[in-house]
Design a protein around this motif. Structure first.
Motif, PDB file in Angstrom:
ATOM      1  N   ASN A 183      38.621 -44.823  23.567  1.00 34.11           N
ATOM      2  CA  ASN A 183      38.067 -45.668  23.619  1.00 34.11           C
ATOM      3  C   ASN A 183      38.128 -44.520  24.955  1.00 34.11           C
ATOM      4  O   ASN A 183      39.032 -44.174  26.017  1.00 34.11           O
ATOM      5  CB  ASN A 183      38.112 -47.533  24.768  1.00 34.11           C
ATOM      6  CG  ASN A 183      37.948 -47.724  23.360  1.00 34.11           C
ATOM      7  OD1 ASN A 183      37.114 -47.926  22.846  1.00 34.11           O
ATOM      8  ND2 ASN A 183      39.114 -48.622  23.497  1.00 34.11           N
ATOM      9  N   SER A 215      33.335 -44.789  22.133  1.00 34.79           N
ATOM     10  CA  SER A 215      34.582 -44.859  20.722  1.00 34.79           C
ATOM     11  C   SER A 215      35.030 -44.100  20.061  1.00 34.79           C
ATOM     12  O   SER A 215      33.592 -43.726  19.019  1.00 34.79           O
ATOM     13  CB  SER A 215      34.753 -46.544  20.916  1.00 34.79           C
ATOM     14  OG  SER A 215      34.761 -47.864  21.507  1.00 34.79           O
ATOM     15  N   LYS A 267      36.291 -43.775  29.370  1.00 32.34           N
ATOM     16  CA  LYS A 267      35.283 -44.734  29.678  1.00 32.34           C
ATOM     17  C   LYS A 267      35.497 -43.309  31.338  1.00 32.34           C
ATOM     18  O   LYS A 267      35.436 -41.935  31.170  1.00 32.34           O
ATOM     19  CB  LYS A 267      36.334 -45.418  30.249  1.00 32.34           C
ATOM     20  CG  LYS A 267      35.120 -46.038  31.384  1.00 32.34           C
ATOM     21  CD  LYS A 267      36.246 -47.477  31.574  1.00 32.34           C
ATOM     22  CE  LYS A 267      35.213 -48.483  32.817  1.00 32.34           C
ATOM     23  NZ  LYS A 267      36.297 -49.950  33.495  1.00 32.34           N
ATOM     24  N   THR A 319      42.138 -46.085  17.279  1.00 38.87           N
ATOM     25  CA  THR A 319      40.276 -46.438  18.235  1.00 38.87           C
ATOM     26  C   THR A 319      40.785 -45.498  19.889  1.00 38.87           C
ATOM     27  O   THR A 319      41.008 -46.116  20.539  1.00 38.87           O
ATOM     28  CB  THR A 319      39.837 -47.486  18.902  1.00 38.87           C
ATOM     29  OG1 THR A 319      39.080 -47.730  17.259  1.00 38.87           O
ATOM     30  CG2 THR A 319      38.193 -47.217  19.154  1.00 38.87           C
ATOM     31  N   THR A 328      31.453 -46.256  27.837  1.00 39.66           N
ATOM     32  CA  THR A 328      32.646 -45.768  27.301  1.00 39.66           C
ATOM     33  C   THR A 328      32.341 -45.687  25.829  1.00 39.66           C
ATOM     34  O   THR A 328      31.396 -46.369  25.550  1.00 39.66           O
ATOM     35  CB  THR A 328      33.294 -47.671  26.881  1.00 39.66           C
ATOM     36  OG1 THR A 328      33.584 -47.402  28.197  1.00 39.66           O
ATOM     37  CG2 THR A 328      34.730 -46.993  25.931  1.00 39.66           C
TER      38      THR A 328
END
Length: 743
Positions: free
Chosen positions: A677, A687, A679, A675, A685
């Motif tokens: 992420n 995902s 930001k 996964t 954020t």
């Protein structure tokens, strides 16, 4: 009988009180607008003050002459002997024989007031009384003292110098001889000097009292000979009209040096530029004591005369005479060629000379080729956020790459957000001419997230100076400029229906040529509205356009225009592509289909490998990068690890960048999920998950089908072999299928 008497007194007293009250009412004392009368001379109790004052007078000498005045001192105290400050004391003489420096004075904290008394007439004799009078608590007080006047019957016999001719900065002793003086009648003499008045000499002392008939003074020259051939001295007897003069010849000091003082301003610009075209250059001729010498002739000549440069409108050397301060000022007028220039100043008839510091003659006007702009950040998080800041900085140079003058006005316009309208150039700490405008994101926001900002300023068209005279000559190649416009698609194509143009009053409707040189080839950064040019070299509004991405806060990573070679889709299909604009050609958008990373399954992958994808934002129209400063981090399932190799944080760029990471399975794991992420700078954020399996595609299909078959209890099974899809129902065939994703 006793009681009657007592009663009578009380009655009388009562009547007296009534009568007094009536009287007060009649006078206004019982209240009302007439006010309350005050009885007595001071205090709030209504009781008159009983304090008194005492005045004492003294003289510094009881014999007063014109040459020896007397100081009169008056001291005022109250009856307790306490000094009374702030009272006005008035001085006078009963017989009028005295004259005062001040006829009145204020007592100080010690109760003292003073003045100086001289004879009213220097030839008067006799005695008189000096009187000091003061008023205290509305009462007058005074005191007096007697004095004797002695007549001054002196004459000035001679006023001489011990040198006949005073050398420059030399010293002379002056002697005054008097007749008719006496020990009892001292005389005060004062000497004045024309040179000291002009600040070119000193006298020591300026006054002197004598009773011997002789007094001496010292005069020191301070370069007075530069102003006059002689020093004019005068002696006078104080209190009389007696004077005598002395003319003392003084030599003029010799010139010792000539120095450069200033050039104002230090930068001027080419003739015809409309900017400052002249500078005043100042020199000073000095003597050995570093004092300026007036009336000296100086020859001034420039170091270069290119481009018809002139001094005081002359094409060669000029001759000027120094002023009262020893200064000489010459005006330099720029020509048509930018160049450093120095002025040489020579004292005529000598080898004493100097040169000025360098004076720069620059072009001044910004040139199109030398006009640039850039944003501080190319990709800001401004699509979803109002007030996201940015700055746009212009570097403005003339045709030779020199800074334009401070205060050159730069205009800024934008198709969206808000930007400061006008900024003025100034030299930064490195001497570079810049102007910076502040910007914030706000409505309107372009749908494609790509914003155009244009800066422009009054300058000149760029040309190729083939003969080196720094002047445009007919036939030389140049870049034509007309009206500018806000190129919303940023492709250099003017679309009248949507591109805002700014009329710069060029006053012509001719076609706009780039010029023959590749240097003048225009692109989207130099927007010119067609058919608004003059086809002649001259002044124009130079301009520069830049594009900025207003990135979304959310992210939508992409594989590219094709799938990863190991990508497999579930339920019989792969994720639908997204169609995005890449750029524009002649106002027509160029679009491509991109594969979305989210939900991708990768089969037949190795135990460890490297994966690269593009980190796009979530704009639904254009393929844009995430905002600069966006960071990426990874989370994995057990038995699988991932390491970022590059692409985070997101760079300052208009282009979508790649993110590269490596993964690795441990010995007990063959598949798992990574996964990613993403930001944004504001903290949002996004995902995105990628399923990775070491199993090859065929085996993975078989295993997956078996797991699905075994787990499916809701659907009637028409076959016992899950691989025999011919026995499946249509629903089972759809639900349990896997297919490779193809371009």
């Amino acid at each position: 009988m006793m009681k009657l008497v007592g009663l009578g007194k009380r009655v009388l007293n009562g009547l007296a009180g009534v009568a007094l009250s009536a009287a007060l009412v009649a006078c206004g004392g019982g209240g009302g607008s007439a006010g309350t009368p005050v009885v007595g001379g001071g205090g709030n109790s209504g009781t008159p003050s009983t304090d008194t004052a005492a005045v004492a007078v003294s003289l510094s000498s009881t014999t007063v002459t014109a040459g020896a005045p007397a100081t009169v001192t008056a001291t005022v105290t109250n009856k307790a002997g306490t000094p009374l400050a702030g009272l006005i004391v008035k001085f006078s003489t009963d017989g009028g024989l005295g004259s005062f420096s001040a006829a009145s004075a204020l007592t100080d904290a010690a109760g003292v007031a003073t003045t100086v008394m001289s004879p009213a007439n220097a030839t008067s004799t006799g005695a008189d009384t000096v009187r000091a009078a003061v008023t205290y608590l509305d009462k007058p007080y005074s005191a007096s003292a007697g004095f004797q006047l002695t007549a001054t019957n002196v004459t000035i016999s001679s006023f001489t110098s011990d040198v006949a001719n005073l050398s420059a900065y030399g010293q002379a002793n002056l002697t005054v001889t008097l007749a008719g003086t006496s020990a009892t009648a001292p005389v005060t003499l004062s000497v004045t000097s024309s040179c000291t008045t002009a600040g070119k000499g000193t006298l020591t002392p300026t006054t002197q009292t004598t009773s011997t008939g002789r007094a001496t003074f010292t005069f020191r020259d301070g370069g007075c000979g530069a102003l006059a051939a002689a020093e004019n001295l005068q002696v006078s007897v104080n209190g009389t009209s007696l004077t005598q003069t002395l003319a003392l010849p003084v030599s003029s000091p010799s010139a010792a040096s000539i120095g450069f003082v200033s050039a104002s301003p230090t930068n001027i610009y080419l003739r015809g530029s409309g900017l400052v075209e002249s500078s005043n250059v100042t020199f000073q001729v000095k003597d050995a004591n570093s004092n300026g010498l007036p009336g000296r002739t100086v020859v001034l000549e420039p170091s270069v005369l290119v481009g018809d440069l002139r001094l005081d409108d002359q094409t060669g050397a000029v001759t000027k005479v120094t002023d009262s301060n020893g200064n000489v000022i010459v005006r330099i007028n720029s020509g048509t060629v930018p160049t450093p220039v120095r002025i040489k100043a020579t004292l005529q008839g000598s080898n004493i000379s100097t040169v000025s510091s360098s004076l720069a003659i620059a072009v001044g006007l910004p040139s199109q080729l030398n006009f640039s702009m850039s944003p501080a950040t190319l990709n800001i998080e401004g699509f979803n956020i109002q007030g996201a800041p940015n700055t746009y900085t212009v570097i403005a140079s003339d045709r030779l790459g020199n800074p334009v003058p401070d205060g050159t006005a730069i205009n800024f316009v934008s198709e969206g957000g808000q930007i400061q309208a006008i900024r003025q150039t100034s030299l930064n700490s490195n001497g570079i001419a810049t102007a910076t405008a502040n910007f914030v994101s706000s409505a309107p926001v372009p749908a494609d997230g790509r914003l155009t900002v244009v800066a422009y300023a009054l300058g000149e068209k760029s040309f190729l100076d083939t003969n080196g005279n720094n002047v445009y000559d007919t036939g030389e190649d140049f870049q034509d400029l007309g009206d500018l416009f806000l190129d919303r698609k940023y492709d250099g194509f003017y679309q009248a229906s949507e591109d805002q143009f700014i009329s710069l009053a060029t006053g012509d409707v001719k076609a706009c040529s780039d010029g023959a040189s590749a240097l003048f080839k225009r692109d989207e950064s130099v927007p010119v509205r067609p058919n608004t040019c003059s086809q002649q070299w001259g002044r124009a509004y130079v301009r520069r356009a830049v594009q900025t991405v207003l990135s979304t806060s959310a992210s939508r990573p992409l594989w590219g225009t094709t799938w990863h070679p190991n990508a497999v889709g579930a339920a019989g299909s792969c994720a639908a592509p997204v169609t995005l604009t890449t750029h524009y050609v002649d106002d027509v958008e160029q679009r491509l289909n991109y594969r979305v990373v989210h939900g991708t399954q990768l089969y037949g992958m190795g135990t460890a490998s490297t994966i690269t994808l593009t980190l796009a934002d979530a704009n639904d129209v254009a393929r844009n990068p995430m905002a600069a400063g966006t960071v990426v981090a990874f989370v994995t399932t057990d038995g699988l690890s991932a390491t970022l190799l590059g692409g985070s944080p997101v760079a300052n760029s208009l282009s979508v960048g790649g993110v590269t990471f490596s993964y690795k399975f441990d010995d007990k794991t063959s598949e798992g999920t990574v996964t990613m992420n993403v930001k944004s700078p504001s903290g949002l954020t996004t995902s995105v998950s990628i399923f990775i399996s070491k199993l090859d595609y065929g085996q993975a299909v078989k295993d997956a089908l078996q797991k699905l078959w075994d787990a499916d209890t809701a659907t009637p099974k028409t076959a016992t072999d899950p691989s025999d899809q011919s026995k499946w129902t249509a629903d089972q065939r759809y639900r349990y299928s896997l297919a490779a994703c193809t371009p």
